[in-house]
Write an enzyme that holds these catalytic residues in place. Structure first.
Site, PDB file in Angstrom:
ATOM      1  N   GLU A 123     -10.762  -9.506   2.247  1.00 14.54           N
ATOM      2  CA  GLU A 123      -9.832  -9.688   3.368  1.00 14.54           C
ATOM      3  C   GLU A 123      -8.753 -10.694   2.992  1.00 14.54           C
ATOM      4  O   GLU A 123      -9.050 -11.752   2.422  1.00 14.54           O
ATOM      5  CB  GLU A 123     -10.628 -10.177   4.583  1.00 14.54           C
ATOM      6  CG  GLU A 123     -10.227  -9.566   5.886  1.00 14.54           C
ATOM      7  CD  GLU A 123     -10.445  -8.058   5.952  1.00 14.54           C
ATOM      8  OE1 GLU A 123      -9.489  -7.308   5.664  1.00 14.54           O
ATOM      9  OE2 GLU A 123     -11.563  -7.643   6.296  1.00 14.54           O
ATOM     10  N   THR A 125      -6.650 -10.418   0.763  1.00 12.53           N
ATOM     11  CA  THR A 125      -6.462 -10.455  -0.697  1.00 12.53           C
ATOM     12  C   THR A 125      -5.368  -9.482  -1.131  1.00 12.53           C
ATOM     13  O   THR A 125      -4.791  -9.643  -2.200  1.00 12.53           O
ATOM     14  CB  THR A 125      -7.772 -10.062  -1.418  1.00 12.53           C
ATOM     15  OG1 THR A 125      -8.311  -8.914  -0.758  1.00 12.53           O
ATOM     16  CG2 THR A 125      -8.788 -11.180  -1.395  1.00 12.53           C
ATOM     17  N   ASP A 126      -5.061  -8.479  -0.299  1.00 13.16           N
ATOM     18  CA  ASP A 126      -4.129  -7.430  -0.774  1.00 13.16           C
ATOM     19  C   ASP A 126      -2.737  -7.975  -1.067  1.00 13.16           C
ATOM     20  O   ASP A 126      -2.131  -7.641  -2.094  1.00 13.16           O
ATOM     21  CB  ASP A 126      -4.089  -6.217   0.187  1.00 13.16           C
ATOM     22  CG  ASP A 126      -3.664  -6.505   1.615  1.00 13.16           C
ATOM     23  OD1 ASP A 126      -3.550  -7.700   1.985  1.00 13.16           O
ATOM     24  OD2 ASP A 126      -3.433  -5.537   2.363  1.00 13.16           O
ATOM     25  N   SER A 157       5.193   9.735  23.047  1.00 14.75           N
ATOM     26  CA  SER A 157       3.834   9.214  22.870  1.00 14.75           C
ATOM     27  C   SER A 157       2.995   9.588  24.084  1.00 14.75           C
ATOM     28  O   SER A 157       3.350   9.245  25.220  1.00 14.75           O
ATOM     29  CB  SER A 157       3.872   7.689  22.723  1.00 14.75           C
ATOM     30  OG  SER A 157       2.586   7.174  23.016  1.00 14.75           O
ATOM     31  N   SER A 215      -6.333  -0.867  12.176  1.00 17.17           N
ATOM     32  CA  SER A 215      -5.125  -0.348  11.552  1.00 17.17           C
ATOM     33  C   SER A 215      -4.489   0.853  12.241  1.00 17.17           C
ATOM     34  O   SER A 215      -4.148   1.844  11.602  1.00 17.17           O
ATOM     35  CB  SER A 215      -5.465   0.017  10.113  1.00 17.17           C
ATOM     36  OG  SER A 215      -4.496  -0.493   9.312  1.00 17.17           O
ATOM     37  N   SER A 217      -1.570   0.748  13.334  1.00 21.15           N
ATOM     38  CA  SER A 217      -0.164   0.807  12.891  1.00 21.15           C
ATOM     39  C   SER A 217      -0.013   1.608  11.606  1.00 21.15           C
ATOM     40  O   SER A 217       0.891   2.449  11.498  1.00 21.15           O
ATOM     41  CB  SER A 217       0.440  -0.585  12.737  1.00 21.15           C
ATOM     42  OG  SER A 217      -0.520  -1.565  12.616  1.00 21.15           O
ATOM     43  N   ASP A 261      -3.971  -1.056   4.143  1.00 22.91           N
ATOM     44  CA  ASP A 261      -4.171  -0.143   5.276  1.00 22.91           C
ATOM     45  C   ASP A 261      -3.496   1.205   5.040  1.00 22.91           C
ATOM     46  O   ASP A 261      -4.084   2.265   5.255  1.00 22.91           O
ATOM     47  CB  ASP A 261      -3.629  -0.766   6.564  1.00 22.91           C
ATOM     48  CG  ASP A 261      -4.265  -2.112   6.863  1.00 22.91           C
ATOM     49  OD1 ASP A 261      -5.255  -2.449   6.205  1.00 22.91           O
ATOM     50  OD2 ASP A 261      -3.767  -2.817   7.752  1.00 22.91           O
TER      51      ASP A 261
END
Ligand code: GLA
Length: 475
Positions: A123, A125-126, A157, A215, A217, A261
């Site tokens: 977590e 780390t990306d 939507s 995630s 988004s 993500d």
């Protein structure tokens, strides 16, 4: 709902009743004045009025959404205050979506979907060029799309009951903290990469809870990107799509997220976890052991205000690299720092920066060990690594919260659990738990009860398999 709809419906019904009496010349109700059959006349007037109101009322929700004053803050778009998720209990699937699209736009669409994700370990780390171990999950954002004759993108939507549109020829509007920023951000990023997009109508339905660290988004970005390039006919490699979607979020939405993500939403594999190197973007698939379920426990605490803190953590990591570089000139990102080097130069860093760096450096080492443990079926080691990861996020990176800590503590002591930790950016959202299939029913019962006793909050607990990445849904 537009108030004209019920008023229109009422007048339509009254109009039909009145006109019918008038037409039948029912003596009891029939009234005549100046030779005019009042009932029939008024019935028709009311019917006409009612129908106009119904038409106007139903058209309103398909008009362009007014922009709220453009927000310059680099925060994620606001969540819908009235809805805890894109579609809690959502049942709209491909066939329903196709039908709805047909009634809304009058054409038959193609359908695409992209999944949300959990991250087993690795977590924050990306964006430090490090390692992560995410899996796509069986909750999706669905998009139906068909071409238009003009150059507009018109997006409705279903979750927000709102429509937004842009003209591809006019250029991008400013992002304004709205769900449509994700859609238009991807369109803008695709055009910047040289993709020729065509005008289209889109209908979006999301099942991934918003603000829950799963995630939503990335899922809407990826589904949208895939739908837009699918329609324009230009092929795009999933890794390229992931990069474009991430760019949309960094540059348009304003959240400085890493690639994890979007990558797993594009490249996830059913039954597998990805062991991803976020620098090279090389990855290997690690199968989840049979008889183990991914159990997602939602604390129901939304991470709405987390984006400022998220960007701040990222700045602190960059500051760490800057402060270490005189002694460690080869270091481009925290990924290049070993635990021994960090110890050696710890006194050169302010304490909070040192803590952030320590989380990232030790977390990278944990991901490498965790992948090896999973590959040799060593679940007890995996469990220990997840526990350490959570602790490090709580104490060093300081992105956990009381509810997440409670949830992890409660879950970890249940029988049949092979690891529990917060998943995603933190400050609320979900925990991910590896649970023996046979132990899942008791786990769900005990965790929801104990969590409610401890916090007063009713949690949501979902079980998912590791899912396949984004795709066109077959007819
Ligand atoms: C969010 C971001 C990811 C990643 C995680 C934390 O989900 O979108 O890029 O940084 O937080 O690991």
């Amino acid at each position: 709902m537009d108030v004209r709809l019920p008023i229109g419906a009422l007048f339509t019904i009254l109009g039909v009743v009145l006109a019918s009496f008038g037409a039948a010349r029912n003596e009891a109700l029939y009234a005549q004045s100046l030779g005019i059959n009042i009932n029939l006349e008024w019935g028709l007037v009311m019917l006409g009025f009612g129908l106009v109101m119904v038409v106007l009322g139903s058209r309103r929700s398909f008009q362009k959404v007014e922009s709220s004053p453009a927000s310059k803050s680099h925060s994620k778009p606001r969540q819908n205050e009235n809805s805890s998720s894109y579609g809690a209990g959502a049942t709209v699937k491909a066939a329903d979506l196709r039908e709805l699209f047909l009634t809304t736009y009058g054409t038959t669409p193609r359908i695409y979907r992209a999944p949300g994700r959990v991250n087993l370990i690795g977590e924050h780390t990306d964006y430090n060029d490090g390692f992560v171990m995410p899996a796509a999950i069986e909750l999706y954002v669905w998009i139906a799309i068909a071409p238009r004759q003009d150059s507009k993108l018109c997006v409705h939507s279903l979750n927000f009951s709102e429509t937004a549109e842009i003209d591809l020829h006019v250029g991008p509007p400013s992002p304004h903290g709205h769900w449509s920023d994700y859609v238009f951000g991807v369109a803008v990023a695709l055009v910047r990469r040289g993709h020729q997009l065509r005008g289209a109508n889109l209908l979006v339905h999301g099942e991934v809870p918003i603000g829950a660290g799963l995630s939503s988004s990335a899922a809407i970005e990826v589904a949208c990107g895939l739908a837009l390039v699918g329609l324009s006919g230009s092929p795009l490699h999933p890794v390229e799509l992931a990069k474009i979607c991430r760019r949309a979020e960094n540059e348009y939405v304003g959240a400085r997220v890493g690639i994890m993500d979007q990558f797993v939403s594009c490249c996830g594999r059913a039954g597998d976890v990805l062991m991803l190197d976020c620098r090279s973007l090389d990855y290997r698939l690690v199968p989840l052991p049979p008889g183990i379920e991914l159990v997602i426990c939602n604390t129901m605490v939304k991470h709405e205000h987390a984006s400022g803190e998220y960007n701040r953590r990222r700045e602190q990591c960059e500051e760490g690299v800057r402060l270490l570089s005189p002694w460690l000139p080869h270091v481009r990102a925290l990924r290049d720092v070993t635990p021994a080097e960090l110890d050696q130069y710890s006194t050169r860093l302010p304490h909070d920066i040192f803590q952030r760096c320590r989380h990232v450096v030790t977390e990278n080492a944990r991901v490498i060990s965790a992948a090896a443990a999973l590959e040799r079926g060593d679940l007890p080691t995996f469990r220990d690594l997840m526990r350490e990861s959570h602790r490090s996020l709580q104490m060093d990176y300081q992105v956990s919260c009381e509810e997440l800590d409670q949830m992890v503590e409660i879950a970890a002591k249940q029988p049949g659990v092979f690891g529990s930790r917060m998943t995603g950016g933190g400050f609320g959202g979900c925990t991910i738990n590896l649970v023996d299939t046979a132990a899942v029913p008791k786990f769900r019962e005990a965790v929801s009860l104990e969590y409610q006793q401890a916090t007063g909050i009713v949690s949501e607990i979902l079980v998912s398999h590791a899912a396949e990445g984004a795709s066109k849904v077959q007819e």
